[in-house]
Design an enzyme around this catalytic site. Structure first.
Site, mmCIF file in Angstrom:
data_model
loop_
_atom_site.group_PDB
_atom_site.id
_atom_site.type_symbol
_atom_site.label_atom_id
_atom_site.label_comp_id
_atom_site.label_asym_id
_atom_site.label_seq_id
_atom_site.Cartn_x
_atom_site.Cartn_y
_atom_site.Cartn_z
ATOM 1 N N HIS A 10 0.982 -0.960 -0.323
ATOM 2 C CA HIS A 10 -0.192 0.155 0.207
ATOM 3 C C HIS A 10 0.867 1.029 0.355
ATOM 4 O O HIS A 10 0.444 2.160 -0.646
ATOM 5 C CB HIS A 10 -1.055 -0.311 1.324
ATOM 6 C CG HIS A 10 -1.727 -0.923 1.104
ATOM 7 N ND1 HIS A 10 -2.094 -1.730 2.951
ATOM 8 C CD2 HIS A 10 -2.714 -1.557 0.429
ATOM 9 C CE1 HIS A 10 -2.877 -2.512 2.479
ATOM 10 N NE2 HIS A 10 -3.392 -2.757 0.735
ATOM 11 N N LYS A 27 -16.525 -7.084 9.332
ATOM 12 C CA LYS A 27 -17.177 -7.597 10.107
ATOM 13 C C LYS A 27 -16.862 -7.846 12.006
ATOM 14 O O LYS A 27 -16.825 -7.108 12.311
ATOM 15 C CB LYS A 27 -18.228 -8.744 10.034
ATOM 16 C CG LYS A 27 -19.102 -8.623 9.347
ATOM 17 C CD LYS A 27 -20.385 -9.204 9.938
ATOM 18 C CE LYS A 27 -21.635 -9.201 8.833
ATOM 19 N NZ LYS A 27 -21.893 -9.811 7.442
ATOM 20 N N ARG A 33 -1.827 -6.401 -8.494
ATOM 21 C CA ARG A 33 -1.461 -7.274 -7.904
ATOM 22 C C ARG A 33 -0.851 -7.853 -9.074
ATOM 23 O O ARG A 33 0.132 -7.828 -10.147
ATOM 24 C CB ARG A 33 -1.070 -7.712 -6.461
ATOM 25 C CG ARG A 33 -0.965 -6.728 -5.372
ATOM 26 C CD ARG A 33 -1.336 -6.721 -4.159
ATOM 27 N NE ARG A 33 -2.860 -7.798 -4.215
ATOM 28 C CZ ARG A 33 -3.257 -8.087 -3.173
ATOM 29 N NH1 ARG A 33 -2.398 -7.759 -2.065
ATOM 30 N NH2 ARG A 33 -4.505 -8.154 -3.642
ATOM 31 N N SER A 72 -2.929 -7.350 3.288
ATOM 32 C CA SER A 72 -3.005 -7.626 4.412
ATOM 33 C C SER A 72 -3.518 -8.544 5.261
ATOM 34 O O SER A 72 -3.316 -9.238 6.543
ATOM 35 C CB SER A 72 -4.334 -6.398 4.149
ATOM 36 O OG SER A 72 -4.034 -5.599 4.079
#
Ligand code: PNS
Length: 165
Positions: free
Chosen positions: A22, A46, A95, A133
């Site tokens: 990022h 969530k 990517r 991530s």
């Protein structure tokens, strides 16, 4: 603040957490645009590892010496947020081919919702093309090394999170 005539881009995402992939895209965007706003989606998952406030604080720390990089969070439609920021572009990183299908759908939906906003794709440096991530969280949770794949402040916050859990 934007001044009239500024070319502004938003770089939206979950950033749970921010990775060096990022960071690479944000720095490329900061060279292309007068201002780039890292826009952290508040309700992305969530059960995120980091709260929106924690994610904003980490990114703000990473870019505190980059005057044309802003960090913010948002809710609702991305194009509405982009309009509020007076942005002309949405930046997304690509990517691998596997990213393409979903990114194309989002870009075309966002074009329909906000025809004045262009999606701009950028490729990160090769050494980050496999970094996500999700994988960072998995490797870290299993005790693997993530040094060099995330900013130092993110690695530190991951450690603190593990200690308090
Ligand atoms: O990091 P991510 O999870 O790939 O980011 C996805 C994100 C935040 C860019 C996307 O979910 C989004 O823009 N959400 C906001 C809601 C919205 O505008 N949805 C329609 C977009 S096609």
């Amino acid at each position: 603040m934007n001044t009239p005539g500024d070319r502004v881009a938003v770089y939206p995402g979950s950033f749970d957490p921010l990775t060096n992939g990022h960071v690479d895209i944000i720095l490329r965007g900061a060279r292309l645009f007068d201002r780039i706003v890292v826009a952290i989606l508040r309700n992305a998952e969530k059960n995120p590892l980091f709260s929106p406030e924690e994610r904003v604080a980490m990114a703000a720390e990473v870019f505190r010496e980059q005057p044309n990089v802003g960090v913010d969070s948002f809710d609702g439609l991305l194009v509405d947020y982009a309009h509020r920021q007076r942005a002309s572009a949405i930046v997304r990183g690509l990517r691998a081919i596997s990213d393409f299908e979903f990114e194309l759908q989002m870009a075309l939906m966002n074009r329909r919702l906000g025809p004045d906003i262009e999606t701009v794709f950028m490729m990160p440096a090769e050494q980050y093309t496999y970094v996500s991530s999700r994988l960072i969280k998995e490797v870290f949770a299993l005790g693997g090394p993530i040094t060099g794949l995330v900013p130092a402040v993110v690695e530190q916050r991951l450690r603190e999170k593990r200690e308090t859990r």
